[in-house]
Enzyme design. Structure first.
Site, PDB file in Angstrom:
ATOM      1  N   THR A 183       4.000   1.500  -0.878  1.00  0.00           N
ATOM      2  CA  THR A 183       4.751   1.520  -2.145  1.00  0.00           C
ATOM      3  C   THR A 183       3.906   2.113  -3.265  1.00  0.00           C
ATOM      4  OG1 THR A 183       6.015  -0.431  -1.483  1.00  0.00           O
ATOM      5  CG2 THR A 183       5.924   0.066  -3.843  1.00  0.00           C
ATOM      6  N   TRP A 214       6.933  -0.851  -7.640  1.00  0.00           N
ATOM      7  CA  TRP A 214       8.065  -1.363  -6.862  1.00  0.00           C
ATOM      8  C   TRP A 214       9.308  -1.489  -7.743  1.00  0.00           C
ATOM      9  CZ3 TRP A 214      11.516  -5.359  -7.001  1.00  0.00           C
ATOM     10  CH2 TRP A 214      12.261  -5.580  -5.823  1.00  0.00           C
ATOM     11  N   LYS A 244       0.824  -1.219   0.000  1.00  0.00           N
ATOM     12  CA  LYS A 244       0.000   0.000   0.000  1.00  0.00           C
ATOM     13  C   LYS A 244       0.860   1.273   0.000  1.00  0.00           C
ATOM     14  CE  LYS A 244      -2.365   0.987   3.801  1.00  0.00           C
ATOM     15  NZ  LYS A 244      -1.804  -0.203   4.383  1.00  0.00           N
ATOM     16  N   PHE A 259       3.761  -8.644  -9.228  1.00  0.00           N
ATOM     17  CA  PHE A 259       4.788  -9.602  -8.819  1.00  0.00           C
ATOM     18  C   PHE A 259       5.188 -10.409 -10.047  1.00  0.00           C
ATOM     19  CE2 PHE A 259       3.604  -8.492  -4.586  1.00  0.00           C
ATOM     20  CZ  PHE A 259       4.651  -8.898  -3.754  1.00  0.00           C
ATOM     21  N   LYS A 266       6.894  -6.502  11.140  1.00  0.00           N
ATOM     22  CA  LYS A 266       6.436  -5.793   9.946  1.00  0.00           C
ATOM     23  C   LYS A 266       7.551  -5.003   9.261  1.00  0.00           C
ATOM     24  CE  LYS A 266       2.894  -2.494   8.410  1.00  0.00           C
ATOM     25  NZ  LYS A 266       3.783  -1.473   7.885  1.00  0.00           N
ATOM     26  N   PHE A 321      -3.428  -0.520   7.335  1.00  0.00           N
ATOM     27  CA  PHE A 321      -3.980  -1.868   7.193  1.00  0.00           C
ATOM     28  C   PHE A 321      -5.063  -1.921   6.114  1.00  0.00           C
ATOM     29  CE2 PHE A 321      -2.275  -2.336  11.661  1.00  0.00           C
ATOM     30  CZ  PHE A 321      -1.220  -3.143  11.288  1.00  0.00           C
ATOM     31  N   ALA A 371      -3.810   1.526  12.739  1.00  0.00           N
ATOM     32  CA  ALA A 371      -5.216   1.451  12.317  1.00  0.00           C
ATOM     33  C   ALA A 371      -5.966   0.294  12.974  1.00  0.00           C
ATOM     34  CB  ALA A 371      -5.311   1.315  10.808  1.00  0.00           C
ATOM     35  N   ARG A 410       2.100   8.501   7.194  1.00  0.00           N
ATOM     36  CA  ARG A 410       2.359   8.433   8.628  1.00  0.00           C
ATOM     37  C   ARG A 410       3.836   8.164   8.890  1.00  0.00           C
ATOM     38  NH1 ARG A 410      -1.013   3.555  10.272  1.00  0.00           N
ATOM     39  NH2 ARG A 410      -0.368   2.996   8.159  1.00  0.00           N
TER      40      ARG A 410
END
Length: 558
Positions: free
Chosen positions: A75, A411, A73, A383, A107, A303, A275, A96
């Site tokens: 990225t 990415w 998210k 991906f 994480k 999230f 979140a 954030r």
């Protein structure tokens, strides 16, 4: 040739001096307060000078429920911002700040990934400009003043069994969840049970992120309930005479931080509530300032959309008087297959059966977002293992739900890989198709608000609110705070309150075990399932792999 890690990409980045990033926004060196060469805070005078400027368009980036496969998210948020720069759009991303807890936990950091990162990455993930330390200190100063007040005679008649304020630290430390303070001699204070929460779950963090300016910050701190007296009446930080000193600690932190992406797109990074246990959005000050500075502001909520986006809409937008023009919903083929029952080790293998089953998670999030009247763009984060059949299926599914669709390679390629997505973001944001509205009205009873979120957003068949929690809801309404929105604390891994229920669970009963009012922040918190406000560390935390080499270069941070 090995693929460079995120930190290696960030460390090799050619950053521009932060004064040059500011200049790209029409700012002078007097408009910023540099924190070194590559980061700065905006001055109060500059922010005040923006008052008469029109607002740009606001775009929210959210995602399906997080999985071990990763969704990307942040990225994608950064990639969109970089792509907007390539389209010659004056844009800012608003993010954030990362918490040290996840950085040293499982994480990792929150700077994006690959060629879509904000930099300086290490400084952002570790201490940054000290905002979180200021928030931690302000919270714990209030706690110290509370215990000192009790020790010095307890003029306010605080009931030590009903102290609400918890101390905090910005680390995952389960041993601090429940502690006893005041042990020792009489001079060491009154013995009582106490608790710690992670800084990002503290009410001071929520207040910090929802305040509109320093005066509003002080008003919110003043009404923050820290305990109840022996008659059951609330005792506030204002009653403790704590507000002035807390505000003094937070004064500089309240100014938004300016940094840059790998492609030199400006980024305001400020505040950081989780979140799953808080409202999960960057600060109102940063978002509203960015809207005055740019034509398009891209922000994210933490999230999955069941947590971050719902709270962004029902808490942040409601309180700040802002509205998004479009929403980007991020998913990956791998994460959708995980929701369909495929083990993490097998996600690179084609599996249309699992994809068709797991895509129901995406479908529920689409339906939820559409309830707010905001157009949705489904974005598939690329991906290398994605097959043409899998991509075509997700696109067809998204368009069948009435959404725009884009395949993003942010990415791997940065802004270039997100150009199609950014073009669709611009088209949708500038179309004025949004008819934003919140999920429930202010005057709905609190228990009904909880039920509405659980049924409409999570898909629960019923809600079971503990008897004590129901009594507390009544007490909150009796205190005149029944018009506040609800901040649900729930696992991020499932639409339900059970992290093992993947996909699109149905027929479950949402259990609310505890509620309390964050009167300074302006919402009521409802704790569901086994959610904790102080996370713990895993058997192999990321901290084991982080080090500094002989040249002072940080390794292992991600």
């Amino acid at each position: 040739m090995s693929i460079p890690s995120d930190i290696e990409i960030a460390q090799n980045a050619k950053m521009l001096p932060i004064k040059d990033i500011a200049a790209s926004l029409g700012m002078s060196e007097d408009d910023i307060e540099p924190y070194g060469k590559y980061k700065a805070k905006l001055t109060d005078e500059y922010m005040q000078s923006l008052a008469d400027r029109p607002n740009g368009k606001l775009v929210l980036v959210t995602a399906i429920n997080p999985t071990p496969a990763g969704e990307g998210k942040t990225t994608q948020t950064i990639g969109i911002g970089e792509a907007l720069g390539r389209l010659n759009k004056k844009s800012i991303i608003a993010l954030r700040e990362p918490s040290l807890g996840p950085c040293f936990g499982v994480k990792g950091g929150a700077a994006g990934g690959g060629m879509s990162q904000v930099v300086p990455m290490e400084e952002l993930n570790l201490h940054f400009t000290g905002d979180f330390h200021a928030i931690t200190s302000a919270n714990n100063l209030c706690a110290a003043l509370l215990d000192n007040h009790i020790h010095q005679g307890n003029e306010l008649r605080i009931d030590t069994r009903r102290i609400i304020l918890k101390r905090c630290v910005d680390l995952n430390d389960r041993a601090l969840r429940n502690v006893v303070v005041g042990l020792g001699s009489k001079a060491d204070g009154f013995v009582r049970e106490d608790h710690f929460t992670i800084t990002v779950a503290s009410e001071v963090m929520a207040i910090f992120c929802l305040a509109t300016d320093l005066e509003d910050l002080k008003k919110r701190l003043r009404r923050m309930i820290v305990a109840y007296d022996l008659d059951g009446k609330p005792v506030t930080a204002g009653d403790l005479k704590a507000v002035g000193s807390m505000a003094a600690l937070l004064k500089d932190a309240l100014k938004p931080n300016l940094i840059q992406t790998l492609e030199h797109t400006p980024a305001l990074v400020h505040g950081g509530p989780f979140a799953n246990i808080a409202h999960g959005c960057n600060s109102v000050i940063a978002t509203k300032t960015a809207l005055k500075m740019a034509d398009i502001v891209v922000t994210e909520a933490g999230f999955g959309a069941d947590l971050g986006a719902e709270k962004f809409f029902d808490i942040k937008c409601r309180k700040a008087g802002i509205a998004p023009s479009a929403v980007v919903l991020v998913a990956t083929v791998r994460a959708l297959k995980y929701n369909g029952g495929v083990a993490k080790a097998d996600l690179n293998r084609p599996d249309m059966v699992a994809l068709k089953k797991g895509i129901e998670n995406l479908g529920k999030h689409i339906e939820n977002l559409q309830k707010y009247g905001v157009p949705v763009i489904v974005t598939l984060n690329a991906f290398i293992s994605d097959t043409d059949e899998e991509k075509a299926f997700v696109e067809e599914y998204a368009r069948g739900k009435g959404c725009e669709y884009a395949y993003s390679e942010a990415w791997e390629k940065g802004g270039e890989g997100a150009l199609d997505l950014a073009e669709k973001v611009v088209k949708l944001a500038e179309s004025d198709k949004a008819d934003f509205h919140t999920l429930y009205p202010d005057d709905m009873p609190l228990a009904k608000k909880i039920e509405t979120i659980a049924r409409e957003i999570y898909g629960a068949s019923a809600v079971d609110i503990d008897r004590k929690a129901m009594q507390e809801l009544k007490n909150i309404e009796d205190m005149g705070m029944g018009n506040l929105p609800v901040c649900m604390a729930k696992t991020q891994y499932s639409l339900s309150d059970d992290p093992t229920l993947l996909g699109r669970p149905s027929g479950f009963v949402m259990k609310v075990r505890e509620v309390y009012v964050s009167s300074g922040a302006g919402f009521v918190v409802a704790l569901t399932g086994d959610i904790m406000t102080m996370p713990g560390l895993s058997s192999h935390p990321a901290a084991y792999d982080i080090d500094v080499d002989e040249n002072g270069k940080i390794r292992g941070l991600f």
